[in-house]
Scaffold this active site. Sequence first.
Site, PDB file in Angstrom:
ATOM      1  N   THR A   1       0.836  -1.208   0.000  1.00 63.72           N
ATOM      2  CA  THR A   1       0.000   0.000   0.000  1.00 63.72           C
ATOM      3  C   THR A   1       0.871   1.258   0.000  1.00 63.72           C
ATOM      4  OG1 THR A   1      -0.189   0.038   2.423  1.00 63.72           O
ATOM      5  CG2 THR A   1      -1.870  -1.189   1.210  1.00 63.72           C
ATOM      6  N   ASP A   2       0.240   2.369  -0.383  1.00 67.10           N
ATOM      7  CA  ASP A   2       0.962   3.635  -0.436  1.00 67.10           C
ATOM      8  C   ASP A   2       0.521   4.547   0.709  1.00 67.10           C
ATOM      9  OD1 ASP A   2      -1.511   4.686  -1.187  1.00 67.10           O
ATOM     10  OD2 ASP A   2      -0.962   4.912  -3.290  1.00 67.10           O
ATOM     11  N   GLN A   3       0.942   5.790   0.652  1.00 68.09           N
ATOM     12  CA  GLN A   3       0.653   6.751   1.706  1.00 68.09           C
ATOM     13  C   GLN A   3      -0.852   7.028   1.848  1.00 68.09           C
ATOM     14  OE1 GLN A   3       2.595  10.546   1.138  1.00 68.09           O
ATOM     15  NE2 GLN A   3       3.351  10.487   3.236  1.00 68.09           N
ATOM     16  N   MET A   4      -1.602   6.741   0.786  1.00 63.85           N
ATOM     17  CA  MET A   4      -3.051   6.943   0.831  1.00 63.85           C
ATOM     18  C   MET A   4      -3.786   5.730   1.412  1.00 63.85           C
ATOM     19  SD  MET A   4      -3.624   8.887  -2.830  1.00 63.85           S
ATOM     20  CE  MET A   4      -2.644   7.717  -3.768  1.00 63.85           C
TER      21      MET A   4
ATOM     22  N   VAL B   1      -3.945   2.740  -0.011  1.00 63.18           N
ATOM     23  CA  VAL B   1      -4.443   1.852  -1.065  1.00 63.18           C
ATOM     24  C   VAL B   1      -3.264   1.161  -1.745  1.00 63.18           C
ATOM     25  CG1 VAL B   1      -6.522   3.251  -1.430  1.00 63.18           C
ATOM     26  CG2 VAL B   1      -4.499   3.662  -2.836  1.00 63.18           C
TER      27      VAL B   1
END
Length: 140
Positions: free
Chosen positions: A15-18, A20
Amino acid sequence: MLVSTKEVEVRYAETDQMGVVYHANYLVWMELGRTKLVKDLGFNYAKMEEDGIISPVIDIEASYKKPLRYGETAKIKTWIEEYNGFKVTYGYEIFTETGELAVMGFSKHVCVKKATFKPISIKRSYPEWHLAYEKAKKHA
């Protein structure tokens, strides 16, 4: 037409910083789908590589529809969209665990000699793969 299914549990590292799934991870999951499809057809990429043949991606596309998140399970559906004895186009749909389409895409591949990157004919070099791909591919 054969459609192969592979499930993947979304890991935190994907997943990323958002919060997702980072977009490039879907390309990795497409590879998992291809490998599963080849296995479902009774073959193995590793065996082909032992023969000095590799199958690089020559084109890829992904269209993102809905995000997946950590802890969810993705369902990857893979099939042979087009095949002509030389080039293969795989199709993909990746779904959320509730069955919503998250990503759809395609990747195109050829087989080449690893040492020279010279393309080979799958039809001539791997007749068993050729027949299986002809039988499994999407028909117009």
